[in-house]
Design an enzyme around this catalytic site. Sequence first.
Site, mmCIF file in Angstrom:
data_model
loop_
_atom_site.group_PDB
_atom_site.id
_atom_site.type_symbol
_atom_site.label_atom_id
_atom_site.label_comp_id
_atom_site.label_asym_id
_atom_site.label_seq_id
_atom_site.Cartn_x
_atom_site.Cartn_y
_atom_site.Cartn_z
ATOM 1 N N ARG A 163 -3.663 34.650 -91.242
ATOM 2 C CA ARG A 163 -2.598 35.710 -91.297
ATOM 3 C C ARG A 163 -1.368 35.275 -90.718
ATOM 4 N NH1 ARG A 163 -3.450 40.729 -87.030
ATOM 5 N NH2 ARG A 163 -2.230 39.099 -85.893
ATOM 6 N N GLY A 169 30.405 4.173 -54.368
ATOM 7 C CA GLY A 169 29.913 3.172 -55.443
ATOM 8 C C GLY A 169 30.877 3.036 -56.580
ATOM 9 N N ASN A 209 4.883 44.988 -93.502
ATOM 10 C CA ASN A 209 4.016 44.339 -94.326
ATOM 11 C C ASN A 209 4.536 43.783 -95.469
ATOM 12 O OD1 ASN A 209 1.336 45.230 -93.141
ATOM 13 N ND2 ASN A 209 2.007 47.407 -93.380
ATOM 14 N N LYS A 250 28.908 27.165 -51.961
ATOM 15 C CA LYS A 250 28.620 27.957 -50.863
ATOM 16 C C LYS A 250 29.915 28.460 -49.906
ATOM 17 C CE LYS A 250 25.559 29.130 -47.363
ATOM 18 N NZ LYS A 250 24.139 29.003 -46.461
ATOM 19 N N ASP A 288 -6.773 50.459 -102.787
ATOM 20 C CA ASP A 288 -5.625 50.843 -103.866
ATOM 21 C C ASP A 288 -4.470 50.080 -104.320
ATOM 22 O OD1 ASP A 288 -5.011 50.413 -101.086
ATOM 23 O OD2 ASP A 288 -4.070 52.391 -100.538
ATOM 24 N N ILE A 321 20.136 13.705 -56.355
ATOM 25 C CA ILE A 321 19.786 14.183 -55.343
ATOM 26 C C ILE A 321 21.040 14.679 -54.548
ATOM 27 C CG2 ILE A 321 18.435 14.274 -53.145
ATOM 28 C CD1 ILE A 321 16.706 14.284 -55.939
ATOM 29 N N HIS A 358 19.246 40.060 -95.411
ATOM 30 C CA HIS A 358 18.687 41.056 -94.261
ATOM 31 C C HIS A 358 17.481 40.128 -93.661
ATOM 32 C CE1 HIS A 358 21.642 43.729 -95.418
ATOM 33 N NE2 HIS A 358 20.897 44.313 -96.104
ATOM 34 N N ARG A 413 20.644 5.628 -53.713
ATOM 35 C CA ARG A 413 19.977 6.893 -53.505
ATOM 36 C C ARG A 413 20.465 7.750 -52.387
ATOM 37 N NH1 ARG A 413 13.426 7.295 -55.140
ATOM 38 N NH2 ARG A 413 13.694 6.624 -57.277
#
Length: 515
Positions: free
Chosen positions: A511, A33, A419, A136, A469, A125, A276, A62
């Site tokens: 959360r 092509g 936390n 291979k 607390d 393809i 950090h 194709r």
Amino acid sequence: MKRRALISVSDKTGVVEFAKRLEALGYEIVSTGGTHKVLEEAGIAVTGVSDVTGFPECLDGRVKTLHPAIHAGVLAMRSNPEHMKQIEELGVAPIDIVAINLYPFKETILKENVQFEDAIENIDIGGPTMIRAAAKNWQDVAVIVNPEDYEVVAAELEKSGEVSRETKGRLMRAVFEHTAQYDSLIANYLRREAGESPFPEKFTMTYEKVQEMRYGENPHQKAAFYKEIGKGYEGTLAAAKQLHGKELSYNNINDANGALDCLKEFDGPCAVAVKHANPCGVGLADNIYDAYMKAYESDPVSIFGGIVALNRPVDKKTAEELSKIFLEIIIAPSFDADALEILEKKKNIRLLELPEITKKNNPSMLDMKKVAGGLLVQQLDCESFDENNLKVVTKRAPTEAEMEQLKFAMKVVKHVKSNGICLVKENGTVGVGPGQTNRITALELAVKYAGDRAAGSVMGSDAFFPFDDCVKCAHEAGITAIIQPGGSIRDEDSIKACDEYGIAMVFTGMRHFKH
């Protein structure tokens, strides 16, 4: 027998010069092509694939190379007498070089408003089949998928008449990396287009290397930085342009990413300082200078040696302040010329320009964490609390000013390692307690850093308060309002304590653990 090279490429970079060098070495050039036309127009003698196969190219191109006359020539093992006997009987000539790069599927799907049919038509393809076959049989066939390898192959042929086994092995490995990425891009594109789950049974992703790191998290670890392929990543660190300074390290990138994530929570002029991977100072103001000063004043000690991200251009006044301390990185949408002149005088600072720094992240930017023997994958946490779902649970409601600060605190603490506790006042952090084993320790750490500034501040928490607390500690520090997810079976204890101390408490119902 005259040696044969098959060349069929979408990317025609360097292909004419390569083919000329092969022709000079006595190779017969076989092509298809568009490549055939380009080589022929350059004065190179070219044999069409159809002349080799005896079958015309068809179906709009194709079907070109999918033929035994081609693949037998590629796959025949020269050291196997039976193979060589068979292709001789079949009239098939060996193919010694295969130079193919595939239809531009990636480039197609990156185009604006690409049509699905165009993407499908750019799925190659014959090309993948051909280069896999050549790979291979790598010991006999040199297979090239990257134009930059033309020079290596041509130079070795001109020097010794052969491509070395070492080079053939490297080229073979490049093929399977290439086809693996190609197929991964196709599979992921098709899954996204179909609206399917981002968590398939077989999880395959592909990335492109940005740079190798000098080392990883520690000097004895090797590392590299890769970027995602696709649209929508313009506001991420991978799209940043480095204007000044030495190479980024593994920890630099991790910390800078944390700074950007936090910065994207805010629309107004904002500065985020990170150490950090945790925010150590966040400021929101009417201009970027005041925003930076709020972030700096939050924790002048921790910001030293840290990273600063800003969502507005850096002007001279801000640059003068930034230059007063040692910073690893400054990242911003742009730098005024006089600001750049000031900052470039600091040899070790890294300056990163990210024009679309304000572009929000989205959940499809998957968050992945490697564990030994596996991979954890989740959506990126791009959610924020819904203001309509905020629930005042104490007798005293926060004032309007306190509520604004509570919202600010919640956006910051979302990016503090669990936390996590964050104390804020007047759109600036005054104390951050990251990554502690329990909330009381995190709060005590935040209060310690805040010092006298804790009085009159409000507090955000990334997770619920199961005990009273933290409320007691907050009261002793002078904190006036608290925002947290809520949802603990022992919420009553913390609410009761807030009412006793006159502290307003708001639940978000969402959360934000960050590990």
